[in-house]
Write a protein that holds these residues in place. Structure first.
Motif, PDB file in Angstrom:
ATOM      1  N   SER A   1     112.447  56.819 149.342  1.00 56.45           N
ATOM      2  CA  SER A   1     113.793  57.258 149.694  1.00 56.45           C
ATOM      3  C   SER A   1     114.784  56.147 149.373  1.00 56.45           C
ATOM      4  O   SER A   1     114.632  55.023 149.831  1.00 56.45           O
ATOM      5  CB  SER A   1     113.839  57.600 151.187  1.00 56.45           C
ATOM      6  OG  SER A   1     115.142  57.917 151.578  1.00 56.45           O
TER       7      SER A   1
ATOM      8  N   SER B   1     118.911  55.773 149.425  1.00 52.81           N
ATOM      9  CA  SER B   1     120.149  56.469 149.781  1.00 52.81           C
ATOM     10  C   SER B   1     121.289  56.120 148.820  1.00 52.81           C
ATOM     11  O   SER B   1     121.226  55.139 148.074  1.00 52.81           O
ATOM     12  CB  SER B   1     120.535  56.145 151.222  1.00 52.81           C
ATOM     13  OG  SER B   1     121.568  55.212 151.274  1.00 52.81           O
ATOM     14  N   LYS B   2     122.338  56.906 148.889  1.00 54.06           N
ATOM     15  CA  LYS B   2     123.498  56.668 148.032  1.00 54.06           C
ATOM     16  C   LYS B   2     124.210  55.372 148.379  1.00 54.06           C
ATOM     17  O   LYS B   2     124.993  54.866 147.584  1.00 54.06           O
ATOM     18  CB  LYS B   2     124.483  57.837 148.136  1.00 54.06           C
ATOM     19  CG  LYS B   2     123.976  59.072 147.424  1.00 54.06           C
ATOM     20  CD  LYS B   2     125.027  60.159 147.411  1.00 54.06           C
ATOM     21  CE  LYS B   2     124.526  61.344 146.610  1.00 54.06           C
ATOM     22  NZ  LYS B   2     125.500  62.439 146.595  1.00 54.06           N
ATOM     23  N   LYS B   3     123.946  54.821 149.558  1.00 52.60           N
ATOM     24  CA  LYS B   3     124.534  53.532 149.934  1.00 52.60           C
ATOM     25  C   LYS B   3     124.041  52.415 149.014  1.00 52.60           C
ATOM     26  O   LYS B   3     124.715  51.402 148.849  1.00 52.60           O
ATOM     27  CB  LYS B   3     124.164  53.158 151.369  1.00 52.60           C
ATOM     28  CG  LYS B   3     124.798  54.023 152.418  1.00 52.60           C
ATOM     29  CD  LYS B   3     124.329  53.562 153.792  1.00 52.60           C
ATOM     30  CE  LYS B   3     124.723  54.568 154.851  1.00 52.60           C
ATOM     31  NZ  LYS B   3     124.075  54.336 156.129  1.00 52.60           N
TER      32      LYS B   3
ATOM     33  N   ASN C   1     124.821  53.789 142.574  1.00 54.79           N
ATOM     34  CA  ASN C   1     124.897  55.041 141.822  1.00 54.79           C
ATOM     35  C   ASN C   1     123.504  55.488 141.378  1.00 54.79           C
ATOM     36  O   ASN C   1     122.505  54.820 141.651  1.00 54.79           O
ATOM     37  CB  ASN C   1     125.865  54.903 140.638  1.00 54.79           C
ATOM     38  CG  ASN C   1     125.396  53.892 139.605  1.00 54.79           C
ATOM     39  OD1 ASN C   1     124.204  53.630 139.488  1.00 54.79           O
ATOM     40  ND2 ASN C   1     126.321  53.325 138.858  1.00 54.79           N
ATOM     41  N   SER C   2     123.428  56.625 140.699  1.00 55.79           N
ATOM     42  CA  SER C   2     122.110  57.205 140.388  1.00 55.79           C
ATOM     43  C   SER C   2     121.274  56.291 139.494  1.00 55.79           C
ATOM     44  O   SER C   2     120.056  56.253 139.632  1.00 55.79           O
ATOM     45  CB  SER C   2     122.264  58.578 139.738  1.00 55.79           C
ATOM     46  OG  SER C   2     122.887  58.468 138.476  1.00 55.79           O
TER      47      SER C   2
ATOM     48  N   ARG D   1     119.818  53.686 141.831  1.00 59.77           N
ATOM     49  CA  ARG D   1     118.830  54.302 142.724  1.00 59.77           C
ATOM     50  C   ARG D   1     117.540  54.624 141.977  1.00 59.77           C
ATOM     51  O   ARG D   1     116.448  54.379 142.492  1.00 59.77           O
ATOM     52  CB  ARG D   1     119.391  55.583 143.365  1.00 59.77           C
ATOM     53  CG  ARG D   1     120.524  55.318 144.330  1.00 59.77           C
ATOM     54  CD  ARG D   1     120.831  56.516 145.212  1.00 59.77           C
ATOM     55  NE  ARG D   1     120.973  57.778 144.531  1.00 59.77           N
ATOM     56  CZ  ARG D   1     122.105  58.273 144.045  1.00 59.77           C
ATOM     57  NH1 ARG D   1     123.230  57.578 144.149  1.00 59.77           N
ATOM     58  NH2 ARG D   1     122.134  59.448 143.462  1.00 59.77           N
ATOM     59  N   HIS D   2     117.641  55.156 140.772  1.00 59.18           N
ATOM     60  CA  HIS D   2     116.433  55.472 140.006  1.00 59.18           C
ATOM     61  C   HIS D   2     115.686  54.210 139.604  1.00 59.18           C
ATOM     62  O   HIS D   2     114.454  54.188 139.586  1.00 59.18           O
ATOM     63  CB  HIS D   2     116.772  56.319 138.780  1.00 59.18           C
ATOM     64  CG  HIS D   2     117.028  57.747 139.122  1.00 59.18           C
ATOM     65  ND1 HIS D   2     118.276  58.227 139.389  1.00 59.18           N
ATOM     66  CD2 HIS D   2     116.184  58.779 139.285  1.00 59.18           C
ATOM     67  CE1 HIS D   2     118.201  59.508 139.687  1.00 59.18           C
ATOM     68  NE2 HIS D   2     116.941  59.874 139.639  1.00 59.18           N
TER      69      HIS D   2
ATOM     70  N   LYS E   1     118.893  46.589 145.590  1.00 56.20           N
ATOM     71  CA  LYS E   1     119.489  46.782 144.266  1.00 56.20           C
ATOM     72  C   LYS E   1     119.602  45.488 143.475  1.00 56.20           C
ATOM     73  O   LYS E   1     119.611  45.510 142.254  1.00 56.20           O
ATOM     74  CB  LYS E   1     120.840  47.480 144.358  1.00 56.20           C
ATOM     75  CG  LYS E   1     121.957  46.672 144.944  1.00 56.20           C
ATOM     76  CD  LYS E   1     123.229  47.506 144.974  1.00 56.20           C
ATOM     77  CE  LYS E   1     124.317  46.780 145.735  1.00 56.20           C
ATOM     78  NZ  LYS E   1     125.468  47.646 145.946  1.00 56.20           N
TER      79      LYS E   1
END
Length: 114
Positions: free
Chosen positions: A45, A47-49, A52-53, A56-57, A89
């Motif tokens: 999981s 989250s958007k926090k 961006n996609s 996240r990916h 990130k």
């Protein structure tokens, strides 16, 4: 060697969140619950926090690859959910891998390494 499945259904995630145990470190949070089968199921999981996609990916791929490379060290029969924290990130592969193994060690779900 047992290959793991993905944990996809919302009810499966909810069950692990409700009944599983969790530990956290700087980059990740890990929930673990025995599933009564011979296979592990991994849910990731992000989250958007976190970003961006694309970000996240990338984090998702790092976690999945870290698990895949160390899969034979994990005990069988577990549902494992890994939640990425915002700090993930900035992390590289080795930081994510070390964080994943650190949490698995806290959960005592790793067979002896070596």
């Amino acid at each position: 060697m047992n290959f793991s499945e993905s944990l996809k259904k919302n009810k499966d995630f909810s069950l692990v969140y409700r009944k599983g145990r969790s530990y956290a470190n700087r980059y990740l949070v890990m929930y673990v619950l025995k599933n009564g089968t011979k296979r592990n199921r991994l849910g990731i999981s992000v989250s958007k926090k976190v970003g961006n996609s694309v970000i996240r990916h990338r984090v998702t791929r790092l976690v999945r690859e870290s698990y895949r490379l160390n899969e034979k060290s994990f005990f069988d029969g577990l549902d494992i959910i890994v939640i990425a924290r915002v700090t993930a990130k900035e992390a590289g592969f080795h930081e994510i891998e070390n964080a994943l193994l650190h949490l698995a060690g806290l959960h005592q779900i790793l067979e002896k390494m070596g």
